[in-house]
Design a protein around this motif. Structure first.
Motif, short mmCIF file in Angstrom:
data_model
loop_
_atom_site.label_atom_id
_atom_site.label_comp_id
_atom_site.label_asym_id
_atom_site.label_seq_id
_atom_site.Cartn_x
_atom_site.Cartn_y
_atom_site.Cartn_z
N ILE A 100 -24.57 16.18 0.57
CA ILE A 100 -24.49 14.84 1.16
C ILE A 100 -25.89 14.39 1.56
O ILE A 100 -26.66 15.16 2.13
N TYR A 101 -26.20 13.15 1.24
CA TYR A 101 -27.44 12.54 1.71
C TYR A 101 -27.11 11.58 2.84
O TYR A 101 -26.07 10.93 2.82
N GLU A 102 -28.02 11.50 3.79
CA GLU A 102 -27.94 10.46 4.81
C GLU A 102 -29.18 9.60 4.69
O GLU A 102 -30.30 10.11 4.63
N ILE A 103 -28.97 8.29 4.64
CA ILE A 103 -30.08 7.35 4.55
C ILE A 103 -30.05 6.47 5.80
O ILE A 103 -29.01 5.94 6.16
N THR A 104 -31.21 6.35 6.44
CA THR A 104 -31.35 5.45 7.58
C THR A 104 -32.30 4.34 7.18
O THR A 104 -33.42 4.61 6.73
N VAL A 105 -31.84 3.09 7.31
CA VAL A 105 -32.67 1.92 6.99
C VAL A 105 -32.62 0.93 8.13
O VAL A 105 -31.72 0.98 8.97
N GLN A 143 -28.21 0.03 17.39
CA GLN A 143 -28.67 -1.32 17.13
C GLN A 143 -30.03 -1.31 16.45
O GLN A 143 -30.96 -0.63 16.88
N GLY A 144 -30.13 -2.04 15.33
CA GLY A 144 -31.38 -2.11 14.57
C GLY A 144 -31.41 -1.20 13.37
O GLY A 144 -32.29 -1.32 12.52
N LEU A 145 -30.46 -0.26 13.26
CA LEU A 145 -30.45 0.69 12.15
C LEU A 145 -29.08 0.70 11.46
O LEU A 145 -28.06 0.44 12.08
N ILE A 146 -29.11 0.99 10.17
CA ILE A 146 -27.89 1.25 9.41
C ILE A 146 -28.00 2.69 8.92
O ILE A 146 -29.00 3.06 8.30
N ASN A 147 -26.99 3.47 9.19
CA ASN A 147 -26.94 4.86 8.74
C ASN A 147 -25.89 4.96 7.64
O ASN A 147 -24.73 4.66 7.87
N LEU A 148 -26.30 5.38 6.46
CA LEU A 148 -25.39 5.50 5.32
C LEU A 148 -25.21 6.96 4.97
O LEU A 148 -26.17 7.71 4.88
N ARG A 149 -23.98 7.34 4.75
CA ARG A 149 -23.70 8.71 4.28
C ARG A 149 -23.26 8.62 2.83
O ARG A 149 -22.36 7.87 2.49
N LEU A 150 -23.95 9.38 1.97
CA LEU A 150 -23.71 9.32 0.53
C LEU A 150 -23.17 10.66 0.05
O LEU A 150 -23.59 11.72 0.52
N GLU A 151 -22.29 10.59 -0.92
CA GLU A 151 -21.69 11.80 -1.49
C GLU A 151 -21.82 11.75 -3.00
O GLU A 151 -21.56 10.73 -3.62
N CYS A 161 -35.93 -1.02 17.90
CA CYS A 161 -35.43 0.04 17.04
C CYS A 161 -35.23 -0.55 15.64
O CYS A 161 -34.67 -1.62 15.47
N GLY A 162 -35.74 0.14 14.63
CA GLY A 162 -35.64 -0.34 13.25
C GLY A 162 -36.93 -0.95 12.74
O GLY A 162 -37.13 -1.06 11.52
N ASP A 163 -37.85 -1.34 13.64
CA ASP A 163 -39.15 -1.86 13.20
C ASP A 163 -39.94 -0.72 12.56
O ASP A 163 -39.77 0.45 12.92
N TYR A 164 -40.81 -1.05 11.61
CA TYR A 164 -41.59 0.00 10.94
C TYR A 164 -43.04 -0.44 10.77
O TYR A 164 -43.35 -1.62 10.74
N THR A 165 -43.93 0.55 10.66
CA THR A 165 -45.36 0.31 10.51
C THR A 165 -45.97 1.42 9.67
O THR A 165 -45.30 2.41 9.36
N THR A 166 -47.23 1.29 9.32
CA THR A 166 -47.93 2.36 8.61
C THR A 166 -48.88 3.05 9.57
O THR A 166 -49.41 2.43 10.49
N ILE A 167 -49.09 4.35 9.34
CA ILE A 167 -50.00 5.13 10.18
C ILE A 167 -50.95 5.92 9.27
O ILE A 167 -50.50 6.64 8.38
N ASN A 168 -52.24 5.75 9.49
CA ASN A 168 -53.31 6.49 8.82
C ASN A 168 -53.46 6.19 7.33
O ASN A 168 -54.50 6.49 6.75
N ASN A 169 -52.44 5.67 6.67
CA ASN A 169 -52.48 5.46 5.23
C ASN A 169 -51.45 4.37 4.91
O ASN A 169 -50.34 4.41 5.42
N PRO A 170 -51.79 3.41 4.04
CA PRO A 170 -50.83 2.34 3.73
C PRO A 170 -49.52 2.84 3.13
O PRO A 170 -48.51 2.13 3.15
#
Length: 200
Positions: free
Chosen positions: A148-153, A190-198, A57-66
């Protein structure tokens, strides 16, 4: 009698899998062989990934386009049906990482090097950005709404350093030239950080 046993599933995946490079913006990217299939329709573009290789969880890749980066947003704990399976969600925002880098700009009249600190783009943090209107009721006649924005990284050193999560007061975050404050940080997945922004 099981029509789809683990051996048949593994043989099928081996026959149709393709290599995908993960965590391309980090120091230690890795490649796994996987099959990526369409997921159900949702507000954000999603895919399912099936692999005999381990990913998290948290790993990332590209699909069909860089430029199309997708992040694993579901837990990957054990094999399910003879394979590892998870959901990939589209990273619709990229957070730029800037640092002051010592750069050679020339030489003085004695031939000694002259350096200057230049603000340089050193990397990107793929992110899933979601907008929500958060309503709350008071004793007043009118209910108020706050944007409110939520950011997941991905939970890694770059994200913790960029958002300064080890400090008692979080630094502000700028999204599309608007400044927001971090009001909540969630490490429950586990593997992600969820941020809530105001917005201020």
């Amino acid at each position: 009698m099981k029509l789809l046993d683990d051996k048949l599933i593994k043989d099928t995946i081996k026959a149709i899998q393709s290599p995908y490079q993960f965590n391309i913006f980090e120091k230690n990217p890795f490649t796994i062989n996987a099959v990526i299939s369409n997921a159900t329709f949702s507000p954000n573009s999603t895919f399912h990934i099936h692999s005999l290789d381990v990913f998290n969880c948290g790993d990332y890749t590209t699909i069909n386009n860089p430029n199309n980066v997708y992040m694993v947003t579901s837990d990957v704990l054990t094999m399910r049906g003879g394979k590892y399976k998870a959901t990939l969600e589209y990273c619709n925002y990229s957070i730029e990482q800037w640092e002051e880098v010592k750069t050679l700009i020339g030489y003085d009249h004695l031939g000694r090097p002259v350096y200057e600190y230049v603000n340089t783009l050193v990397g990107e943090i793929p992110a899933i950005l979601k907008y929500k209107d958060f309503s709350f009721s008071t004793n007043e006649v009118v209910n108020l709404t706050k944007p409110i924005y939520e950011i997941t990284v991905r939970d890694n050193e770059a994200a913790r350093k960029h958002f300064k999560l080890n400090e008692s007061k979080y630094a502000d975050v700028t999204i599309y030239d608007v400044t927001y404050r971090i009001i909540n940080v969630d490490y429950s997945k586990q593997g992600l950080i969820n941020l809530r922004l105001e917005k201020y």
